[in-house]
Design an enzyme around this catalytic site. Structure first.
Site, short mmCIF file in Angstrom:
data_model
loop_
_atom_site.label_atom_id
_atom_site.label_comp_id
_atom_site.label_asym_id
_atom_site.label_seq_id
_atom_site.Cartn_x
_atom_site.Cartn_y
_atom_site.Cartn_z
N MET A 275 -43.57 68.17 115.05
CA MET A 275 -43.47 67.33 113.86
C MET A 275 -42.05 67.34 113.26
SD MET A 275 -45.56 67.69 110.29
CE MET A 275 -44.91 66.88 108.82
N HIS A 276 -41.55 66.16 112.96
CA HIS A 276 -40.27 66.05 112.26
C HIS A 276 -40.24 64.79 111.41
CE1 HIS A 276 -39.83 64.30 116.28
NE2 HIS A 276 -38.87 63.51 115.81
N ILE A 277 -39.86 64.96 110.16
CA ILE A 277 -39.77 63.84 109.23
C ILE A 277 -38.31 63.41 109.14
CG2 ILE A 277 -40.05 63.13 106.82
CD1 ILE A 277 -42.26 65.28 106.60
#
Ligand SMILES: [Zn+2]
Length: 163
Positions: free
Chosen positions: A102-104
């Site tokens: 996950m990466h925003i």
């Protein structure tokens, strides 16, 4: 499984991550995107190996909220944005997710940035898929989703019926 550190992704491999890391909290790293689309394009990454937002614990989610409330105004000040920014979160194989951790993306925007011309690109691309998804399709989808969410929306049921 989700707590496992993976060596085959660059966000679990601290060595690579530390190259552009510039801030961190208990559960999150904040680093500069190695291939930024505009100046100030940064990534917020959970330290735990999770794929998406629903795998975060309540405590992590609250920490993320606090982090964003601090980080966003600070980044916008630093990159002289008037308050414009994009938050992008891709999850899963068909979303355009590149690294499977996950990466925003936080992408500060301003009137001078060169990405502006492509703002509607997503919609241009998606419009190609519109065939067969007219009003009839939308109505049937809404009906299906209202049914699926029925038990969660008890307090709003009268609103839906009167609409
Ligand atoms: Zn990972």
């Amino acid at each position: 499984m989700t707590d496992k550190t993976r060596n085959d992704d660059p966000f679990c491999s601290r060595e690579i991550l530390s190259e552009t890391l510039f801030y961190g909290t208990k559960s999150f790293y904040v680093l500069y995107d190695i291939k930024p689309v505009v100046p100030g394009h940064v990534l917020i990454i959970p330290k735990r190996h999770v794929m998406g937002i629903t795998e975060l614990t309540n405590v992590e989610f609250m920490e993320l909220h606090g982090l964003l409330r601090m980080l966003i105004p600070k980044m916008l000040r630093l990159y002289k944005s008037d308050g414009s920014y994009n938050i992008v979160l891709q999850t899963g194989r068909y979303s355009g997710m590149s690294i499977r951790h996950m990466h925003i993306h936080l992408v500060p925007r301003n009137r001078r940035d060169r990405y502006q011309i492509r703002n509607n690109r997503l919609y241009v691309d998606l419009e190609r898929n519109r065939k067969g998804m007219g009003r009839k399709f939308v109505d049937s989808e809404v009906k299906r989703l209202r049914k699926a969410f029925e038990s969660l929306a008890q307090s709003h049921k009268s609103d839906l019926n009167s609409a």
